[in-house]
Structures are given as C-alpha cells and as structure tokens.
Design an enzyme around this catalytic site. Structure first.
Site, PDB file in Angstrom:
ATOM      1  CD  GLN A   1      -2.855  -1.194   2.363  1.00 28.99           C
ATOM      2  OE1 GLN A   1      -2.704  -0.408   3.299  1.00 28.99           O
ATOM      3  NE2 GLN A   1      -3.791  -2.117   2.353  1.00 28.99           N
TER       4      GLN A   1
ATOM      5  CG  ASP B   1      -4.267  -9.501   3.501  1.00 30.27           C
ATOM      6  OD1 ASP B   1      -3.829  -8.847   4.462  1.00 30.27           O
ATOM      7  OD2 ASP B   1      -4.493  -9.001   2.386  1.00 30.27           O
TER       8      ASP B   1
HETATM    9  C1  S3P Z   1      -2.742  -4.693  -0.029  1.00 26.83           C
HETATM   10  C2  S3P Z   1      -1.574  -4.765   0.687  1.00 26.83           C
HETATM   11  C3  S3P Z   1      -1.487  -5.378   2.022  1.00 26.83           C
HETATM   12  C4  S3P Z   1      -2.695  -6.253   2.335  1.00 26.83           C
HETATM   13  C5  S3P Z   1      -3.977  -5.585   1.951  1.00 26.83           C
HETATM   14  C6  S3P Z   1      -3.995  -5.288   0.466  1.00 26.83           C
HETATM   15  C7  S3P Z   1      -2.729  -4.037  -1.342  1.00 26.83           C
HETATM   16  O1  S3P Z   1      -1.418  -4.353   2.996  1.00 26.83           O
HETATM   17  O2  S3P Z   1      -2.723  -6.571   3.715  1.00 26.83           O
HETATM   18  O3  S3P Z   1      -5.080  -6.417   2.259  1.00 26.83           O
HETATM   19  O4  S3P Z   1      -3.699  -4.209  -2.116  1.00 26.83           O
HETATM   20  O5  S3P Z   1      -1.760  -3.328  -1.636  1.00 26.83           O
HETATM   21  P1  S3P Z   1      -0.018  -3.638   3.384  1.00 26.83           P
HETATM   22  O6  S3P Z   1       0.461  -2.941   2.194  1.00 26.83           O
HETATM   23  O7  S3P Z   1      -0.370  -2.687   4.491  1.00 26.83           O
HETATM   24  O8  S3P Z   1       0.862  -4.755   3.846  1.00 26.83           O
END
Ligand code: S3P
Length: 443
Positions: free
Chosen positions: A170, A321
C-alpha cells in the site's frame, strides 16, 4: 448486523468461484480513471471496499458505470485530470483504498478529505503521509496521523526516491501513484518485495515502470512520471485471499473435496499455497494459465492429515492476509506451527495477532504469541470450538472463525457478520453451497 454460527459438518464438496481480487479491483478503478478512453473491467470485486473506491473516482470526475452484463466501464480523465471532490470521501473499512487514493491525489492540485469507519480510523497513515510529503504534499490529520485526513495536493510536485520502512504494497503503491503526475523519475526501494499489482497494471496502461533486483531479495522500482495512460481492458482474477477460506475449510473438514476456480496465483501473493503444501495438504493446481496478464489456476483441495511447520518470516509479505486462516488450519494439524515476521498483522483491520490468540484460545487451542510471532499447538484432533468470537469490524477474522466452526467439535459463532461484505459478499451462501452449516443466530 447478524451474528453467524458455523455448525460442524461432515464434508464440503463442489466447484466454486470466489469474488474478484480486492487488490487488483481497487487498482483497476484508479488507473482506468486516469487513463484516456474507456476501460472495461470484468470480474471486479463488488465488495464495499471496492465500491468505495468506485464512488471516490466518480467524485473526482471519472465516469464509472456497471453494465447490465456485469462488466464495469470506466472513462478516465487522464493523468493530472482529477477534479476536486465537493465533499469528504468516506472510504469505509478500506485501508488499500484510502492509502492508494492519498497517493493518487497527492500530486494533483486539489484538496480532498478522507474519512473511514472505526477500524480504518485507528489505522496508521503516517507511513503513507511521510513519503508523500516529500513530493510537496501537505496533510492535516487527527492526532497520531489518523483519519479523517485532508490532503492538499502539490501543485508543482518533485520526484522522490523512497526506501520503504515497512514491507507494504500500500505504501509502495501510494508513492508510485503520486509519481504518476510528477515530472521525472520516482523510485521506490523495497527491501522485501511485496505484491506488484500496481507495477503490472501501470505497465498494462502504458506507463514506463522498471523493476530491478536490489540486494537480499529486494527490488528497486522506477516509474517515469507524467505518462499518457491509455485505456486497456482488465480481467480481474479471483482473489487468493478469499479462496483461502474455502481452501482451509476443505482441508480441515473430513471428507471434503473442493475446487476453487480461476484463482490469481501471482507469485508475490501465493505464499499460502507453498505453506499448506509443506503442512502436507492434498492441494493441486489444475489448468494453470495466464488470464488478463496474471497467472491463474483452479485449486483442488481434499481433506487430510496436516502437520505443524515453521513458516519463515521472509514469506510473510506473500501471504500477509492469510495468517488468520492459516492459524485456524494449524490448530487442526499435528504438532506446533510457528509463524514469525508478523509485525504488520498488528495494524490490519484489527490487531489480528491478538484476535487470533484470543479466538483460538476461546476455542480450546493452545497458542503463544509475542510482538511479531505466534505459535499454535495442534494435536491432530478437532479443537473444542463452542465459542462466540468478537470480530471487531475485521472481515478476515470473521471468516476465519466461521471456517473453523465447519470442523470443530462444537459450533463456532461470530458476533457481527457485517465486515464480511467488504471483501467477500456472499461468503456464507458460497460456503453453504459447498455443504457448510452457517446460519444466523442472536448475538
Ligand atoms: C494490499 C496490501 C497489504 C494487504 C492488503 C492489500 C494491497 O497491505 O494486507 O489487504 O492491495 O496493496 P499492506 O500494504 O499494508 O501490507
């Protein structure tokens, strides 16, 4: 919203298709909204999180419509063309949605306020605001860097070279999306590679994104700013993070034989498959193929004995996840499963480490945990179950314990099913179609 109870059943059987990938769905709406022309999106996840992103893109000027055939069409505004929304944007429970959108608007000369539900409003946002400030973006947030947050986009952004301090797709994506409307090259360095859907999809729309190896398994990603993105249709694969629930349910419920069709198997997402195989799962990938630029396959799982294993910390980003449902799986295995490198689980929709320790303990399982690790002692026998679990607005905690209740000695209930619709609308119906016994009860 209703409480749900999963009653133990004797075997799950059938073929199912779980909803579209959440990560890919968010990105498909955001990037098509910045492309010139009309993009058709097939298989979009119609969960609340993604619908919040669709509404946000509409509020910023894109034309986003669902056709009668179920295909979504997005007419984009072009990079740099986002309009200022006239009111605050409520992103509900969607961490991916809000963090990526903060990046997207960070380099548009607009002001935009984001709000969210109680879960999203306690999640850390400084990890995104920190790197984005370096583009020239200003933020006003609640104490502690929490939502609601107002983004004052940079009118003359400067490119950034950002080293990620946490392994987060993210945060990486927020920086890359901010780099889109920034002249020059924006560079992200990840010491641990995370899911690369943003990079893949940027290329799909015509951007120049180069990924080069960085020492010790890391990567350096370089995006050339201010590309012309051109509309290009997208087929969203089924979400492996959603498939994980029927997969584990089938593994732990004796007599099961279940196939989950067309699941996205991007190597940076597929850590659960490797882990379950190491536990001895009877799991095969059939019809492996490429669809819409992503590897997909049908996953066939049959119930059988499982053994406890050590899951190495470097695998965490590729299955972050899936730890809640993996820990459920581990409670049915014989021996101890040790999971390390789990610090990020503490800042998901809930503190998932604490939630799993509490819930598994309530179901009669012996669990130990520290700041970033967890050990689950399986006996090879069915855990007792018989608990009502508080899910605290966390969809994956809710679904994990409903999966557990398919195979425990006594039913397992969750206090609130509301959050499931954020990522897996129709979950209980799909599971019951396979033979599960999930029903509404009084909380
Ligand atoms: C996601 C990244 C992950 C994941 C989330 C979706 C994404 O989070 O847990 O459900 O779509 O980039 P983080 O980037 O905080 O690890």
């Amino acid at each position: 919203m209703p409480a749900l109870r999963a009653n133990p059943v004797s075997g799950l059987k059938g073929h199912v298709r779980v909803p579209g990938d959440k990560s890919v769905s968010h990105r498909s709406l955001m990037l098509s909204a910045l492309a010139i022309g009309e993009t058709r999106i097939t298989g979009l996840l119609e969960g609340e999180d993604v619908l919040a992103t669709a509404a946000a893109m509409r509020a910023m000027g894109a034309d986003v419509v669902k056709g009668e055939d179920g295909i979504w069409t997005v007419a984009g505004v072009g990079v740099g063309g986002l309009a200022e929304p006239t009111s605050a944007i409520d992103m509900g429970n969607a961490g991916t949605g809000v963090r990526l959108l903060m990046g997207l608007v960070a380099t548009h000369p607009i002001t935009c306020t984001f709000t969210g539900d109680a879960s999203l409003s306690r999640r850390p946002m400084e990890r995104v605001m920190g790197p984005l400030r370096r583009f020239g973006t200003a933020f006003t947030s609640r104490e502690g860097g929490l939502l609601p947050i107002t983004v004052n986009g940079a009118a003359d952004p400067v490119p950034v070279r950002a080293e990620m301090s946490v392994p987060s797709a993210q945060v990486k994506s927020a920086v890359l999306l901010a780099g889109l409307n920034t002249p020059g090259q924006t560079v992200v360095i990840e010491k641990e590679a995370t899911r690369d859907h943003t990079e893949n999809m940027l290329r799909h729309f015509g951007a120049d994104v180069v990924t080069a190896p960085w020492p010790a398994g890391g990567v350096e990603i370089t995006l050339t700013g201010q590309p012309v993105l051109t509309a290009n249709d997208i087929q969203v694969p089924a979400d492996i993070s959603s498939a994980a629930f029927p997969i584990v349910a089938a593994l732990i419920t004796p007599g099961s034989d279940v196939t989950i069709e067309a699941v996205g198997l991007n190597p940076l997402r597929a850590g659960l498959i490797e882990t379950l195989k190491e536990m001895g799962a009877d799991l095969t990938i059939e019809n492996a193929r490429i669809e819409g630029g992503e590897p997909v396959g049908d996953i066939r799982v049959k119930a059988g004995p499982l053994k406890g294993i050590d899951v190495p910390p470097e695998r965490a980003p590729s299955m972050i996840d899936e730890y809640p449902v993996l820990s459920v799986c581990a409670s049915f295995a014989e021996g101890t499963t040790r999971m390390t490198g789990l610090a990020e689980l503490r800042v998901k929709e809930s503190d998932r480490l604490a939630a799993m320790v509490d819930g598994l303990t309530a179901c009669g399982v012996t669990v130990r945990a520290g700041e970033d690790w967890m050990e689950v002692d399986g006996t090879g026998q069915k855990p007792k179950g018989g608990a009502m679990i508080e899910v605290d607005l966390d969809h994956r905690i809710a679904m994990s314990f409903l999966v557990m209740g398919c195979a425990t000695q006594n039913a397992v209930a969750i206090d609130d099913a509301q959050a499931i619709a954020t990522s897996f609308p129709g979950f209980a119906g799909l599971m019951n179609g396979l033979g599960a016994g999930i029903e509404e009860v009084d909380a």
